[in-house]
Design an enzyme around this catalytic site. Structure first.
Site, PDB file in Angstrom:
ATOM      1  CG  MET A 170      47.722  42.412  28.602  1.00  0.00           C
ATOM      2  SD  MET A 170      48.681  43.366  27.408  1.00  0.00           S
ATOM      3  CE  MET A 170      48.726  44.974  28.176  1.00  0.00           C
ATOM      4  CG  HIS A 171      45.443  43.732  35.427  1.00  0.00           C
ATOM      5  ND1 HIS A 171      46.675  43.735  36.041  1.00  0.00           N
ATOM      6  CD2 HIS A 171      44.522  43.635  36.417  1.00  0.00           C
ATOM      7  CE1 HIS A 171      46.511  43.648  37.351  1.00  0.00           C
ATOM      8  NE2 HIS A 171      45.217  43.586  37.603  1.00  0.00           N
ATOM      9  CB  ALA A 172      41.707  39.871  33.585  1.00  0.00           C
TER      10      ALA A 172
ATOM     11  CG  HIS B 107      45.595  38.886  38.795  1.00  0.00           C
ATOM     12  ND1 HIS B 107      45.330  37.907  39.717  1.00  0.00           N
ATOM     13  CD2 HIS B 107      45.791  40.020  39.492  1.00  0.00           C
ATOM     14  CE1 HIS B 107      45.362  38.419  40.926  1.00  0.00           C
ATOM     15  NE2 HIS B 107      45.643  39.711  40.820  1.00  0.00           N
TER      16      HIS B 107
END
Length: 110
Positions: free
Chosen positions: A82-84, A87
């Site tokens: 989810m972070h990737a 980003h």
């Protein structure tokens, strides 16, 4: 970029590759604005081209993940993924905004 086989990578490695490429692109986008501010228009344009290459690398990896899941293979979901993706998407948005700003600045001779 070499052709990345996502089947040979762990989910964690794939996520970090997405973060790496989008992070590199983000740094180049910000640097492009700084170069333009210093009057280095050609350097700014070159940095945006390089950022686009980094984003293309990240997009290729992401697209392969989507293809895997579309073919019925389970893709592991994690906070890191989810972070990737966050980003990657925010960097794509940033790139489009900066390109528009620089075009506007050039048009107005700013």
């Amino acid at each position: 970029m070499e052709n990345v086989n996502v089947d040979e990578l762990t989910g964690e490695q794939i996520n970090f590759m997405l973060i790496l490429h989008s992070g590199n692109a983000r740094s180049k986008i910000i640097q492009a604005l700084r170069e333009y501010r210093e009057g280095k228009v050609e350097e700014a344009d070159n940095l945006l081209v390089q950022a686009e290459e980094d984003l293309n690398n990240a997009h290729q990896i992401h697209f392969k993940m989507v293809q895997k899941e579309a073919s019925g293979e389970k893709v592991e979901f994690a906070m890191l993924l989810m972070h990737a993706e966050d980003h990657l998407m925010s960097t794509i948005t940033m790139k489009e905004l900066v390109k528009e700003l620089l075009d506007l600045f050039k048009q107005k001779n700013i």
